[in-house]
Design an enzyme around this catalytic site. Structure first.
Site, PDB file in Angstrom:
ATOM      1  N   ARG A 167       0.819  -1.224   0.000  1.00 48.85           N
ATOM      2  CA  ARG A 167       0.000   0.000   0.000  1.00 48.85           C
ATOM      3  C   ARG A 167       0.855   1.277   0.000  1.00 48.85           C
ATOM      4  O   ARG A 167       0.490   2.256   0.637  1.00 48.85           O
ATOM      5  CB  ARG A 167      -0.947   0.032   1.202  1.00 48.85           C
ATOM      6  CG  ARG A 167      -2.008  -1.046   1.196  1.00 48.85           C
ATOM      7  CD  ARG A 167      -3.169  -0.653   0.277  1.00 48.85           C
ATOM      8  NE  ARG A 167      -4.287  -1.564   0.439  1.00 48.85           N
ATOM      9  CZ  ARG A 167      -5.335  -1.316   1.219  1.00 48.85           C
ATOM     10  NH1 ARG A 167      -5.421  -0.187   1.880  1.00 48.85           N
ATOM     11  NH2 ARG A 167      -6.299  -2.193   1.327  1.00 48.85           N
ATOM     12  N   TYR A 198     -14.637 -11.836   0.810  1.00 49.73           N
ATOM     13  CA  TYR A 198     -15.401 -10.616   0.515  1.00 49.73           C
ATOM     14  C   TYR A 198     -16.666 -10.922  -0.277  1.00 49.73           C
ATOM     15  O   TYR A 198     -17.697 -10.281  -0.096  1.00 49.73           O
ATOM     16  CB  TYR A 198     -14.524  -9.623  -0.257  1.00 49.73           C
ATOM     17  CG  TYR A 198     -13.458  -8.996   0.612  1.00 49.73           C
ATOM     18  CD1 TYR A 198     -13.766  -7.920   1.447  1.00 49.73           C
ATOM     19  CD2 TYR A 198     -12.163  -9.484   0.623  1.00 49.73           C
ATOM     20  CE1 TYR A 198     -12.797  -7.346   2.261  1.00 49.73           C
ATOM     21  CE2 TYR A 198     -11.185  -8.920   1.436  1.00 49.73           C
ATOM     22  CZ  TYR A 198     -11.513  -7.852   2.256  1.00 49.73           C
ATOM     23  OH  TYR A 198     -10.557  -7.291   3.067  1.00 49.73           O
TER      24      TYR A 198
HETATM   25  O1  CP3 Z   1      -0.004  -1.423  -2.533  1.00 47.96           O
HETATM   26  C1  CP3 Z   1      -0.369  -0.514  -3.309  1.00 47.96           C
HETATM   27  O2  CP3 Z   1       0.019   0.651  -3.216  1.00 47.96           O
HETATM   28  C2  CP3 Z   1      -1.251  -0.917  -4.487  1.00 47.96           C
HETATM   29  C3  CP3 Z   1      -2.654  -0.727  -4.338  1.00 47.96           C
HETATM   30  C4  CP3 Z   1      -3.532  -1.642  -3.501  1.00 47.96           C
HETATM   31  C5  CP3 Z   1      -4.762  -1.193  -2.951  1.00 47.96           C
HETATM   32  N1  CP3 Z   1      -5.396  -2.256  -2.416  1.00 47.96           N
HETATM   33  C6  CP3 Z   1      -5.257   0.181  -3.011  1.00 47.96           C
HETATM   34  C7  CP3 Z   1      -6.302   0.612  -2.084  1.00 47.96           C
HETATM   35  C8  CP3 Z   1      -3.416  -3.017  -3.219  1.00 47.96           C
HETATM   36  C9  CP3 Z   1      -2.280  -3.974  -3.528  1.00 47.96           C
HETATM   37  C10 CP3 Z   1      -4.615  -3.381  -2.530  1.00 47.96           C
HETATM   38  C11 CP3 Z   1      -4.893  -4.768  -2.096  1.00 47.96           C
HETATM   39  C12 CP3 Z   1      -6.068  -5.026  -1.257  1.00 47.96           C
HETATM   40  N2  CP3 Z   1      -7.311  -4.447  -1.335  1.00 47.96           N
HETATM   41  C13 CP3 Z   1      -6.120  -6.040  -0.261  1.00 47.96           C
HETATM   42  C14 CP3 Z   1      -5.012  -6.997   0.085  1.00 47.96           C
HETATM   43  C15 CP3 Z   1      -3.967  -6.381   0.940  1.00 47.96           C
HETATM   44  C16 CP3 Z   1      -4.436  -5.992   2.314  1.00 47.96           C
HETATM   45  O3  CP3 Z   1      -4.403  -4.807   2.607  1.00 47.96           O
HETATM   46  O4  CP3 Z   1      -4.809  -6.897   3.064  1.00 47.96           O
HETATM   47  C17 CP3 Z   1      -7.406  -6.013   0.298  1.00 47.96           C
HETATM   48  C18 CP3 Z   1      -7.927  -6.906   1.411  1.00 47.96           C
HETATM   49  C19 CP3 Z   1      -8.158  -5.016  -0.403  1.00 47.96           C
HETATM   50  C20 CP3 Z   1      -9.588  -4.671  -0.210  1.00 47.96           C
HETATM   51  C21 CP3 Z   1      -9.753  -3.269   0.221  1.00 47.96           C
HETATM   52  N3  CP3 Z   1      -9.519  -2.167  -0.571  1.00 47.96           N
HETATM   53  C22 CP3 Z   1     -10.197  -2.828   1.483  1.00 47.96           C
HETATM   54  C23 CP3 Z   1     -10.548  -3.732   2.654  1.00 47.96           C
HETATM   55  C24 CP3 Z   1     -10.214  -1.438   1.430  1.00 47.96           C
HETATM   56  C25 CP3 Z   1     -10.727  -0.514   2.498  1.00 47.96           C
HETATM   57  C26 CP3 Z   1      -9.818  -0.453   3.658  1.00 47.96           C
HETATM   58  C27 CP3 Z   1      -8.886   0.695   3.500  1.00 47.96           C
HETATM   59  O5  CP3 Z   1      -7.690   0.530   3.785  1.00 47.96           O
HETATM   60  O6  CP3 Z   1      -9.384   1.738   3.137  1.00 47.96           O
HETATM   61  C28 CP3 Z   1      -9.746  -1.039   0.151  1.00 47.96           C
HETATM   62  C29 CP3 Z   1      -9.550   0.332  -0.353  1.00 47.96           C
HETATM   63  C30 CP3 Z   1      -8.215   0.705  -0.899  1.00 47.96           C
HETATM   64  N4  CP3 Z   1      -7.443  -0.072  -1.715  1.00 47.96           N
HETATM   65  C31 CP3 Z   1      -7.557   1.959  -0.725  1.00 47.96           C
HETATM   66  C32 CP3 Z   1      -6.365   1.908  -1.462  1.00 47.96           C
HETATM   67  C33 CP3 Z   1      -5.348   3.001  -1.638  1.00 47.96           C
HETATM   68  C34 CP3 Z   1      -8.099   3.132   0.077  1.00 47.96           C
HETATM   69  C35 CP3 Z   1      -9.196   3.741  -0.715  1.00 47.96           C
HETATM   70  C36 CP3 Z   1      -9.222   5.241  -0.610  1.00 47.96           C
HETATM   71  O7  CP3 Z   1      -8.427   5.907  -1.273  1.00 47.96           O
HETATM   72  O8  CP3 Z   1     -10.092   5.731   0.133  1.00 47.96           O
END
Ligand code: CP3
Length: 354
Positions: free
Chosen positions: A27, A153
């Site tokens: 992330r 999910y």
């Molecule tokens: O690593 C990186 O920079 C690449 C981008 C990336 C995102 N999500 C962007 C994101 C990657 C590799 C993911 C993977 C992801 N997404 C996972 C597996 C890794 C982990 O964290 O366990 C999972 C479970 C998800 C599902 C997901 N996406 C959730 C549960 C959430 C909400 C929780 C949160 O942290 O906000 C997201 C949203 C998300 N994915 C954001 C980003 C930058 C935040 C969204 C925003 O900008 O508001």
């Protein structure tokens, strides 16, 4: 395609000699960066940002402007896959992802199919665009969720505290869950292969929720399908090996079995002792990790101490990619990220005097 100027990350994954321990952060592009929040506002929402090739490319590169990272990761999300299967992904402000059509009844599941990869064209376009923008600076990582983590999910319809719906299905109707996992495994394989064909130079499978399973359930519902995916991946592109990383959060007790998958590296969370993990996996795989993401809320002294401990834990020689043990927290101070990256580079040189 431009020649790769810094291949330290790819070399470490393949346990080839390196001059220092490479580092990237799960992330690494995200809300802790003010420039990310600005671009997301320009896009309208997180999902629109994922769909916009130019802006997805922009946010992928943002952390590289600030920190000397050794790899870039595609900006997207693991939930694009169930969205392409018709589940209807949306984000509820402050609550995370939600599906309009979760898989809770047999009739939702019998019609589930591997989606046409053209529905994920925007992801592959982002991969090509990012690869071009990187211009050989550092390698690009593609990614997917694991079949099991995606199923969590898809069944829950979003995140969950106890995964009650998923586990109800697992114990009451295991064949329904197997049907979902089988479709997911085929889909994830095709999805990652298409990312590799579009320019991804390594791929990571995020198995974020493997650690919620009992030992027996992990073998049957998670590991089995990881093996299906890994065995179907295209492992070479442009005359170079494409390393595969599997990250099972909470998977420390299954390292030997995970190492027996034909993967190049295992991601480990911060509960794992790197020295013991290296002994367990031996020469089979490299290790990636595993700083507690919340260690970045310490101070420079405490952070340097943790970095030293992890580098010493892995010890001399190639095969370690420094990372966090899970995604970076949104309230992290970017200055501390810069400090970690620089410290890893500075302190690791001594472990690579070949
Ligand atoms: O690593 C990186 O920079 C690449 C981008 C990336 C995102 N999500 C962007 C994101 C990657 C590799 C993911 C993977 C992801 N997404 C996972 C597996 C890794 C982990 O964290 O366990 C999972 C479970 C998800 C599902 C997901 N996406 C959730 C549960 C959430 C909400 C929780 C949160 O942290 O906000 C997201 C949203 C998300 N994915 C954001 C980003 C930058 C935040 C969204 C925003 O900008 O508001």
């Amino acid at each position: 395609m431009a020649v790769l100027h810094n291949d330290t990350f790819l070399r470490a994954l393949l346990k080839q000699p390196v001059d220092y321990t490479p580092v990237w952060l799960m992330r690494q592009a995200g809300r802790y960066l003010p420039e990310y929040r600005a671009t997301r506002a320009k896009a309208g929402s997180f999902l629109e940002l994922c769909h916009n090739t130019e802006l997805a490319t922009e946010v992928t590169l943002q952390p590289l402007e600030r920190f000397k990272l050794d790899a870039a990761i595609l900006f997207s999300d693991i939930l694009t896959v169930p969205d392409a299967m018709g589940l209807g992904l949306h984000f509820v402000e402050g609550e995370g992802p939600r599906f309009t059509h979760p898989l809770q009844h047999e009739q939702d599941i019998v019609h589930l199919q591997v989606p046409d990869m053209s529905r994920l064209r925007y992801v592959f376009d982002a991969v090509s665009s990012i690869r071009q923008a990187l211009n050989g600076r550092i390698p690009l990582i593609g990614f997917s969720g694991s079949p099991f983590t995606l199923a969590c999910y898809m069944v829950e319809g979003g995140g969950s505290r106890d995964f009650r719906l998923l586990k109800t299905m697992l114990y009451q109707r295991p064949q329904l869950l197997h049907k979902i996992l089988d479709i997911n495994a085929q889909t994830v394989t095709a999805y990652l292969n298409e990312q590799i064909a579009s320019g991804a130079q390594a791929v990571q499978i995020f198995d974020t929720w493997g650690g919620i399973l009992s030992d027996a359930a992990f073998q049957e519902f998670d590991l089995f399908y990881l093996r299906q995916v890994v065995s179907g991946l295209q492992r070479e592109a442009d005359g170079r090996q494409v390393p595969v990383i599997v990250f099972t959060k909470g998977g420390g007790q299954w390292l030997e079995q995970l190492a027996a998958l034909e993967v190049d590296a295992l991601g480990v969370d911060w509960t794992v002792n790197l020295q013991q993990a290296r002994q367990q996996v031996g020469q089979r795989v490299a290790l990636q990790g595993n700083l507690d993401p919340l260690a970045l809320f310490g101070n420079p002294e405490s952070i340097a101490c943790e970095v030293k401990r992890l580098l010493a834990g892995y010890g001399a020689g190639s095969g370690h990619v420094f990372n966090l043990g899970h995604g970076i927290n949104q309230f992290t101070d970017p200055e501390m990220v810069k400090y970690v990256v620089d410290e890893v580079h500075r302190l690791s040189v001594g472990y690579h005097q070949n």
